[in-house]
Every structure is written in structure tokens, then in C-alpha cells.
Design a protein around this motif. Structure first.
Motif, PDB file in Angstrom:
ATOM      1  N   ILE A  69      -2.129  -1.435  -3.964  1.00  0.00           N
ATOM      2  CA  ILE A  69      -1.657  -1.798  -5.305  1.00  0.00           C
ATOM      3  C   ILE A  69      -1.366  -3.299  -5.310  1.00  0.00           C
ATOM      4  O   ILE A  69      -0.352  -3.752  -5.844  1.00  0.00           O
ATOM      5  N   SER A  70      -2.242  -4.069  -4.691  1.00  0.00           N
ATOM      6  CA  SER A  70      -2.054  -5.511  -4.615  1.00  0.00           C
ATOM      7  C   SER A  70      -2.628  -6.172  -5.862  1.00  0.00           C
ATOM      8  O   SER A  70      -3.656  -5.744  -6.390  1.00  0.00           O
ATOM      9  N   GLY A  71      -1.963  -7.233  -6.324  1.00  0.00           N
ATOM     10  CA  GLY A  71      -2.452  -7.892  -7.527  1.00  0.00           C
ATOM     11  C   GLY A  71      -1.825  -9.253  -7.747  1.00  0.00           C
ATOM     12  O   GLY A  71      -0.816  -9.607  -7.139  1.00  0.00           O
ATOM     13  N   LEU A  72      -2.471 -10.021  -8.616  1.00  0.00           N
ATOM     14  CA  LEU A  72      -1.978 -11.328  -9.046  1.00  0.00           C
ATOM     15  C   LEU A  72      -1.782 -11.256 -10.549  1.00  0.00           C
ATOM     16  O   LEU A  72      -2.726 -10.959 -11.293  1.00  0.00           O
ATOM     17  N   GLY A  73      -0.539 -11.499 -11.007  1.00  0.00           N
ATOM     18  CA  GLY A  73      -0.252 -11.268 -12.407  1.00  0.00           C
ATOM     19  C   GLY A  73       0.462 -12.404 -13.102  1.00  0.00           C
ATOM     20  O   GLY A  73       1.126 -13.240 -12.470  1.00  0.00           O
ATOM     21  N   LEU A  74       0.323 -12.429 -14.433  1.00  0.00           N
ATOM     22  CA  LEU A  74       1.018 -13.395 -15.284  1.00  0.00           C
ATOM     23  C   LEU A  74       2.005 -12.642 -16.158  1.00  0.00           C
ATOM     24  O   LEU A  74       1.649 -11.683 -16.840  1.00  0.00           O
ATOM     25  N   THR A  75       3.266 -13.091 -16.139  1.00  0.00           N
ATOM     26  CA  THR A  75       4.331 -12.477 -16.927  1.00  0.00           C
ATOM     27  C   THR A  75       4.843 -13.466 -17.955  1.00  0.00           C
ATOM     28  O   THR A  75       5.102 -14.631 -17.628  1.00  0.00           O
ATOM     29  N   LEU A  76       5.017 -13.017 -19.192  1.00  0.00           N
ATOM     30  CA  LEU A  76       5.599 -13.814 -20.263  1.00  0.00           C
ATOM     31  C   LEU A  76       6.743 -13.020 -20.877  1.00  0.00           C
ATOM     32  O   LEU A  76       6.636 -11.787 -21.021  1.00  0.00           O
ATOM     33  N   GLY A  77       7.827 -13.718 -21.256  1.00  0.00           N
ATOM     34  CA  GLY A  77       8.934 -12.979 -21.826  1.00  0.00           C
ATOM     35  C   GLY A  77      10.059 -13.866 -22.334  1.00  0.00           C
ATOM     36  O   GLY A  77       9.943 -15.101 -22.398  1.00  0.00           O
ATOM     37  N   LEU A  78      11.179 -13.215 -22.672  1.00  0.00           N
ATOM     38  CA  LEU A  78      12.366 -13.867 -23.183  1.00  0.00           C
ATOM     39  C   LEU A  78      13.509 -13.739 -22.182  1.00  0.00           C
ATOM     40  O   LEU A  78      13.639 -12.717 -21.501  1.00  0.00           O
ATOM     41  N   THR A 112       0.842  -1.179   0.000  1.00  0.00           N
ATOM     42  CA  THR A 112       0.000   0.000   0.000  1.00  0.00           C
ATOM     43  C   THR A 112       0.883   1.238   0.000  1.00  0.00           C
ATOM     44  O   THR A 112       2.038   1.193   0.425  1.00  0.00           O
ATOM     45  N   VAL A 113       0.350   2.336  -0.488  1.00  0.00           N
ATOM     46  CA  VAL A 113       1.067   3.610  -0.463  1.00  0.00           C
ATOM     47  C   VAL A 113       0.145   4.666   0.125  1.00  0.00           C
ATOM     48  O   VAL A 113      -1.088   4.574   0.016  1.00  0.00           O
ATOM     49  N   HIS A 114       0.732   5.647   0.785  1.00  0.00           N
ATOM     50  CA  HIS A 114      -0.082   6.753   1.270  1.00  0.00           C
ATOM     51  C   HIS A 114       0.473   8.064   0.750  1.00  0.00           C
ATOM     52  O   HIS A 114       1.660   8.217   0.493  1.00  0.00           O
ATOM     53  N   GLY A 115      -0.453   9.017   0.588  1.00  0.00           N
ATOM     54  CA  GLY A 115      -0.124  10.255  -0.088  1.00  0.00           C
ATOM     55  C   GLY A 115       0.820  11.153   0.694  1.00  0.00           C
ATOM     56  O   GLY A 115       0.771  11.235   1.922  1.00  0.00           O
ATOM     57  N   LYS A 116       1.657  11.848  -0.052  1.00  0.00           N
ATOM     58  CA  LYS A 116       2.558  12.845   0.521  1.00  0.00           C
ATOM     59  C   LYS A 116       2.046  14.257   0.218  1.00  0.00           C
ATOM     60  O   LYS A 116       2.062  15.137   1.089  1.00  0.00           O
ATOM     61  N   SER A 117       1.624  14.479  -1.009  1.00  0.00           N
ATOM     62  CA  SER A 117       1.114  15.784  -1.414  1.00  0.00           C
ATOM     63  C   SER A 117       0.204  15.621  -2.627  1.00  0.00           C
ATOM     64  O   SER A 117       0.243  14.599  -3.317  1.00  0.00           O
ATOM     65  N   LYS A 118      -0.601  16.651  -2.880  1.00  0.00           N
ATOM     66  CA  LYS A 118      -1.489  16.646  -4.040  1.00  0.00           C
ATOM     67  C   LYS A 118      -1.484  18.026  -4.675  1.00  0.00           C
ATOM     68  O   LYS A 118      -1.459  19.041  -3.980  1.00  0.00           O
TER      69      LYS A 118
END
Length: 307
Positions: free
Chosen positions: A294-303, A223-229
């Protein structure tokens, strides 16, 4: 004591002989793309004083017909990355990844036909947010052995964002007896430093002596929390009104367009609610820091290219 020293020496010799017979792959590089689905959805923070709800009002603009809390995670989206790895032995390696992530748009606040001023003036619109970020991802890799060209592995590591922001774009239509006014605002929230966690299972498949394809299933959580806007843009019917008061945005002072996030607001804060007598609209206003996931489950494909 002699027996213990003998056993220790024997163990060291054994480890040395094993290390000498192990395959060392030294350096390798990976280039990949990922898609992440969100996990661990949480309620979105307040946006410019508006609660994270979807509110629908009746024709009179005051009778609330329905309300739904908006929640989710900015972990959904696309990522591209370049990784450098060093293989210490056939089983153990270390990696450092540099990634660029762009989340999907998420509706944080939505209002339908709310009465906002005499006239009557009704407002309909929504605020949508998205996150873009560059991060570094150091990790420890455990290779599980190669078979028929496939080599499965696991890795754990941390995620250290080095640059990024949350962009909130709000489109709103004001309906008045004289017609309609379309307003647009763009706000950028900068984060405080943070660290996240990742866990990966994957496998590579050799196409040639140095070239492999790979796939990874990755879970990340932070998680992230704001510093400024800062409000970067505000227009009405396409006309710049960022620093100009209007009937739909009466206060266009520096304090409205700039916010410092803090853990607590009190009688010494530059906040209209807690320090109305000492509030200075020529300075950034203080507000409570909010958190987003910003939590997530992801699939990565590559070389993968091995030296």
C-alpha cells in the motif's frame, strides 16, 4: 567539575529564556483530502488458486497466445482525514491523524477464452481488488519558520491501520453450447496487524488569525499480509449459489468459503494438498499468507484551524 556544572546551568538558563520568547500556538486542527499515486509496485498474490497473470488463449481454449504478470500497489487512491496537532514551541509539534483511505481497483487476475471443462466450456473474466482502511498516524512535526504568511514544515511518523480489508470481486462468463453463464464472487481478506512509515513536506498559508490553508506532499510505505478470507457472495446469472454446488463451482463447502492464512502448510494443516487424508471441509482451510503493498506518493490539500 564545577566548570561543567556551570556550563550545564548556563545552557539550561539559555534554553529557558529561549523557550519563554518562543511563540506557542498550542492546539490546532486540520481537515484535508488527498490523492495518492502508487509506488513500489509488486506482483499481486494468488487469487483463489489463480496465478496473478493476464492470460489470453486461442479459439481452442488451450493454446496460450499471451501472458502478462499483473503487478501494482494498492497505494493508489483517495484519502480523507482529520488531524489534531499540539505545538510545543514555534519549531516543534506533534500530530495525530485519523484517516479513511479507499484504493483504486486493481486487476489481479484476468483470463480470456480458457477451456475449463469438456462440452466445451470456455471461461473469460477478471478478478479486481481494492482496499479500504481507517488508520491512525502519529507524527513529529518540525516547523521551519514563517515568512509572508507561508510556514513550511516537515514531519515523519508511522501509520497504524485500525480497520480495513481487501475486497476481491471476480466476474466471469462461461460460454457453453447451451448458452452463457455469468458468475460473480465477492471475497474479503482481513489483514494481520502492521505498521507503516510516512514522511511529509508541506506548508501552510494564513488566511486570517486562526484559519490557514495547507498543502502536503507525503510518501508512505508499508505492506500488509492476510489473516483470513471469507467469500461473502457467489451468484450465477444473479441467483445465489454461495452454499450450493454447481457445475461451474462443484465444491461449495465451508472450507472453500473460509480460509485461514498461515506462514506454512504441512501434514497437520487443513489443506487438501498437504493433508488430503485429514482434510475437513466443514472447517476453514489453511493456506499460505500473501502480502500486498500500500505504498504511495500523495498530495494533500486542506484547511487548518489554530486555537
Amino acid at each position: 567539575m564545577k566548570k561543567q556544572l556551570f556550563l550545564l546551568g548556563f545552557a539550561l538558563c539559555t534554553m529557558t529564556m529561549v523557550a519563554q520568547t518562543e511563540k506557542n500556538e498550542s492546539w490546532y486542527f486540520k481537515l484535508g483530502g488527498s490523492y495518492f499515486m502508487q509506488t513500489a509496485a509488486t506482483e499481486f498474490p494468488v487469487v483463489s488458486g489463480q496465478l496473478p497473470n493476464t492470460d489470453v488463449y486461442a479459439a481452442n481454449g488451450t493454446t496460450l497466445l499471451s501472458r502478462e504478470t499483473n503487478h501494482g500497489s494498492f497505494g493508489e487512491g483517495f484519502r480523507t482525514g482529520l488531524t489534531a496537532g499540539y505545538r510545543v514551541s514555534s519549531r516543534l509539534g506533534f500530530e495525530m491523524g485519523l484517516n479513511y483511505f479507499k484504493s483504486s481497483n486493481k486487476t489481479m487476475v484476468e483470463t480470456v477464452n480458457r477451456l475449463v471443462a469438456p462440452g466445451p466450456v470456455f471461461a473469460t473474466g477478471k478478478a479486481q481488488g481494492k482496499i479500504t482502511a481507517f488508520d491512525l498516524a502519529p507524527a513529529v512535526v518540525l516547523f521551519l519558520g514563517e515568512s509572508n504568511g507561508f510556514e513550511p514544515y516537515t514531519k515523519v511518523g508511522v501509520i497504524v491501520p485500525v480497520h480495513g480489508d481487501l475486497t476481491i470481486e471476480t466476474n466471469r462468463v462461461y460460454t457453453t453450447p447451451a448458452g452463457t453463464v455469468n458468475s460473480y464472487s465477492k471475497e474479503k481478506v482481513l489483514p494481520n496487524p502492521t505498521v507503516g512509515f510516512m514522511a511529509v513536506v508541506g506548508t501552510s498559508y494564513k488566511l486570517g488569525k486562526n484559519i490557514s490553508v495547507y498543502g502536503e506532499l507525503e510518501y508512505r510505505n508499508f505492506t500488509v499480509h492476510g489473516k483470513s478470507k471469507e467469500t461473502k457472495a457467489y451468484t450465477e446469472n444473479g441467483v445465489d449459489k454461495l452454499t450450493v454446488p454447481t457445475s461451474f463451482r462443484p465444491d461449495a463447502s465451508y472450507s472453500v468459503n473460509h480460509v485461514n492464512y498461515v506462514e506454512q502448510i504441512n501434514s497437520t494443516s487443513n489443506n487438501r494438498t498437504t493433508n488430503s487424508a485429514g482434510f475437513d471441509n466443514t472447517k476453514a482451510s489453511d493456506d499460505i499468507s500473501s502480502y500486498v503493498g500500500i505504498s504511495g506518493l500523495g498530495l494533500t490539500l486542506g484547511l487548518k484551524y489554530s486555537l
